[in-house]
Design a protein around this motif. Structure first.
Motif, PDB file in Angstrom:
ATOM      1  N   VAL A   1     119.330  33.262  49.474  1.00 14.75           N
ATOM      2  CA  VAL A   1     119.332  34.008  48.323  1.00 14.75           C
ATOM      3  C   VAL A   1     119.073  35.497  48.653  1.00 14.75           C
ATOM      4  CG1 VAL A   1     119.019  34.653  45.988  1.00 14.75           C
ATOM      5  CG2 VAL A   1     119.514  32.325  46.436  1.00 14.75           C
ATOM      6  N   GLY A   2     117.844  35.717  49.199  1.00 10.71           N
ATOM      7  CA  GLY A   2     117.331  36.993  49.867  1.00 10.71           C
ATOM      8  C   GLY A   2     116.699  37.685  48.626  1.00 10.71           C
ATOM      9  N   LEU A   3     116.047  37.010  47.527  1.00 10.32           N
ATOM     10  CA  LEU A   3     115.180  37.780  46.570  1.00 10.32           C
ATOM     11  C   LEU A   3     114.019  38.294  46.960  1.00 10.32           C
ATOM     12  CD1 LEU A   3     115.860  35.851  43.117  1.00 10.32           C
ATOM     13  CD2 LEU A   3     116.879  37.812  43.873  1.00 10.32           C
ATOM     14  N   LEU A   4     113.257  37.530  48.003  1.00  6.99           N
ATOM     15  CA  LEU A   4     112.041  37.605  48.413  1.00  6.99           C
ATOM     16  C   LEU A   4     112.079  38.905  49.373  1.00  6.99           C
ATOM     17  CD1 LEU A   4     110.637  34.242  49.315  1.00  6.99           C
ATOM     18  CD2 LEU A   4     110.232  35.523  47.046  1.00  6.99           C
ATOM     19  N   VAL A   5     112.857  39.103  50.287  1.00  8.03           N
ATOM     20  CA  VAL A   5     113.346  40.323  51.331  1.00  8.03           C
ATOM     21  C   VAL A   5     113.690  41.528  50.085  1.00  8.03           C
ATOM     22  CG1 VAL A   5     114.903  41.293  52.657  1.00  8.03           C
ATOM     23  CG2 VAL A   5     114.379  38.795  52.951  1.00  8.03           C
ATOM     24  N   SER A   6     114.315  41.340  49.040  1.00  4.10           N
ATOM     25  CA  SER A   6     114.615  42.352  48.194  1.00  4.10           C
ATOM     26  C   SER A   6     113.611  42.894  47.610  1.00  4.10           C
ATOM     27  CB  SER A   6     115.715  42.226  47.210  1.00  4.10           C
ATOM     28  OG  SER A   6     116.915  41.714  47.730  1.00  4.10           O
ATOM     29  N   LEU A   7     112.476  42.035  47.172  1.00  2.00           N
ATOM     30  CA  LEU A   7     111.215  42.346  46.530  1.00  2.00           C
ATOM     31  C   LEU A   7     110.406  43.159  47.702  1.00  2.00           C
ATOM     32  CD1 LEU A   7     109.301  42.749  44.009  1.00  2.00           C
ATOM     33  CD2 LEU A   7     108.790  40.195  44.841  1.00  2.00           C
ATOM     34  N   ARG A   8     110.336  42.511  48.555  1.00  3.52           N
ATOM     35  CA  ARG A   8     109.410  43.177  49.743  1.00  3.52           C
ATOM     36  C   ARG A   8     109.876  44.504  50.124  1.00  3.52           C
ATOM     37  NH1 ARG A   8     111.192  41.225  55.390  1.00  3.52           N
ATOM     38  NH2 ARG A   8     112.986  42.783  54.682  1.00  3.52           N
TER      39      ARG A   8
ATOM     40  N   ASP B   1     105.457  37.981  58.027  1.00  2.23           N
ATOM     41  CA  ASP B   1     106.410  38.579  57.051  1.00  2.23           C
ATOM     42  C   ASP B   1     106.186  38.062  55.697  1.00  2.23           C
ATOM     43  OD1 ASP B   1     108.523  39.632  55.405  1.00  2.23           O
ATOM     44  OD2 ASP B   1     109.945  39.810  57.279  1.00  2.23           O
ATOM     45  N   PRO B   2     106.148  38.436  54.636  1.00  5.38           N
ATOM     46  CA  PRO B   2     105.899  37.721  53.408  1.00  5.38           C
ATOM     47  C   PRO B   2     107.338  37.112  53.080  1.00  5.38           C
ATOM     48  CG  PRO B   2     105.150  40.040  52.844  1.00  5.38           C
ATOM     49  CD  PRO B   2     105.826  40.033  54.495  1.00  5.38           C
ATOM     50  N   ALA B   3     108.443  37.468  53.270  1.00  2.00           N
ATOM     51  CA  ALA B   3     109.726  36.940  53.185  1.00  2.00           C
ATOM     52  C   ALA B   3     109.681  35.782  54.097  1.00  2.00           C
ATOM     53  CB  ALA B   3     110.759  37.749  53.377  1.00  2.00           C
TER      54      ALA B   3
END
Length: 436
Positions: A82-89, A328-330
């Protein structure tokens, strides 16, 4: 040789004969005590239907453990995709937030997403299935309320732990797995210290155990084994289930002897003393420290494998989702998914370690309480939700406690070895637990 000598010798042998005659009934009773038969009498307290139900509950739980791991891995993949973590990071980095703040926020979002996605499975496993087997006393609303408390705790503690581990990965990229395991050990000790005082009262109400024969017995056992008795409490576990248990928890000033109200109200004094004696064994034998050491060693092994496998998994495709490395946090979905699989892989080792300490606590409790029949009956009450007599290999691989048969057998062997004139007891059948 004089007549007096002959008379003295005769009197000596007469005394020996009389003594042997007096002891003969005791010897006969001890020799007649059949450990296997005495064990069978206790195993018979469960009806065939109740035994089949407990076996089915336990066997099903083994498959559910594997299914839970698979579901966690799949949900981690969904979160990654989904990529929400990347977007928030990326959004937080553009605004200049410090790396540890970015990590904390991403970790909190990940824990929240994973917990919410797991909720339907948890409702089935932890509520509906427990209720179907007659092991749940809560309403759905009550259960859900306590799950909300657990989620809040997990959100705070989980986010902090993941942030600390991430900081270790960034600071020590080559040896993070070793230092990270040490961090896990320190955190385990910290939570052991605070849990009885700050965590458990969030779920149950604790009150002092009332004066009476049970408290007197517990104090005597504790004093004999140098255990603090400042805090002997009972808590309302019956609001969740009918399971009997106790624990001696905490470190230093937080040491607390806790009994469930089920143990107080649904067992006899010998049973309760035997259960508490077992828990005292964990404290006296230092099993909390043994457990922390085992957790640290297993974490080191799992982190070592993770450090070698995670980069390959990331290179195989996670980088396409914007994840650049294990620091990486993501990357949390990849790391947590792999750790979930490794935890299942290491389960037999974890079970063996725990089963060893449980066996040692059993032996301690038998010596401390000297209630082999109370211990055997308590073990059978616990067997209403544990498979009683598994094959040896199944117990070795999948049991974190000795089986009901093993515990009763050892109690009866202790009785034969330590109780003069031991006799068999025919316990009354236990009432069946009805599913709902």
């Amino acid at each position: 040789m004089t007549l007096g000598d002959d008379m003295a010798r005769a009197n000596f042998w007469v005394a020996i004969a009389v003594g042997c005659a007096a002891l003969a009934p005791t010897w006969a009773r001890a020799a007649a005590f059949d450990v296997n038969h005495a064990t069978a009498l206790y195993l018979a307290v469960l009806s065939p239907a109740a035994r089949a139900r407990s076996d089915a509950y336990f066997d099903g739980g083994l498959w559910l453990d594997a299914a839970s791991t698979l579901i966690t891995v799949l949900l981690c993949w969904v979160i990654l995709r989904v990529g929400l973590l990347v977007s928030l990071r990326d959004a937080m980095r553009r605004r200049g937030w410090r790396p540890w703040v970015v990590m904390l926020a991403v970790a909190a979002l990940f824990v929240l997403l994973l917990s919410l996605l797991q909720l339907p499975w948890s409702i089935y496993v932890d509520f509906l299935r427990e209720r179907r087997f007659g092991l749940m006393n809560q309403t759905f609303g009550g259960w859900l309320g306590q799950q909300a408390i657990a989620l809040a705790l997990t959100l705070v503690a989980g986010s902090l732990v993941l942030t600390v581990i991430n900081a270790v990965i960034r600071a020590f990229p080559r040896h993070w797995w070793l230092i990270g395991a040490g961090v896990v050990g320190v955190l385990a000790a910290f939570f052991s210290l605070i849990t009885p005082v700050f965590i458990m009262p969030l779920f149950n109400t604790y009150t002092d155990l009332a004066p009476g024969p049970l408290r007197t017995r517990i104090v005597a056992m504790a004093d004999a084994n140098h255990i603090p008795t400042n805090h002997i409490v009972v808590f309302d576990a019956s609001r969740q289930s009918d399971r009997i248990s106790a624990n001696v928890s905490g470190v230093g000033p937080t040491v607390q002897i806790s009994l469930t109200d089920n143990l107080v109200n649904r067992t006899s004094l010998p049973e309760a003393a035997a259960v508490v004696g077992h828990e005292m064994g964990h404290y006296v034998l230092g099993h909390v420290w043994t457990g922390i050491a085992v957790i640290t060693l297993l974490s080191a092994a799992q982190f070592w494998l993770l450090a070698r496998w995670a980069p390959g998994v990331l290179a195989a495709g996670a980088w396409r989702r914007g994840v650049r490395g294990i620091d990486d946090p993501a990357a949390l979905p990849v790391l947590v998914g792999l750790m979930s699989a490794l935890t299942l892989l290491f389960l037999p080792l974890s079970n063996t370690s725990t089963r060893y300490t449980e066996s040692a606590a059993d032996a301690f409790g038998l010596n401390a309480a000297r209630e082999p029949d109370g211990f055997a009956l308590a073990a059978m009450k616990l067997s209403t939700y544990r498979k009683i007599a598994p094959p040896w290999w199944e117990e070795a691989l999948f049991y974190d406690h000795p089986s009901g048969h093993t515990r009763v057998y050892r109690a009866m062997q202790w009785k034969k070895d330590h109780v003069p004139g031991a006799i068999e007891v025919v316990p009354a059948p236990l009432p069946d637990v009805k599913g709902r």
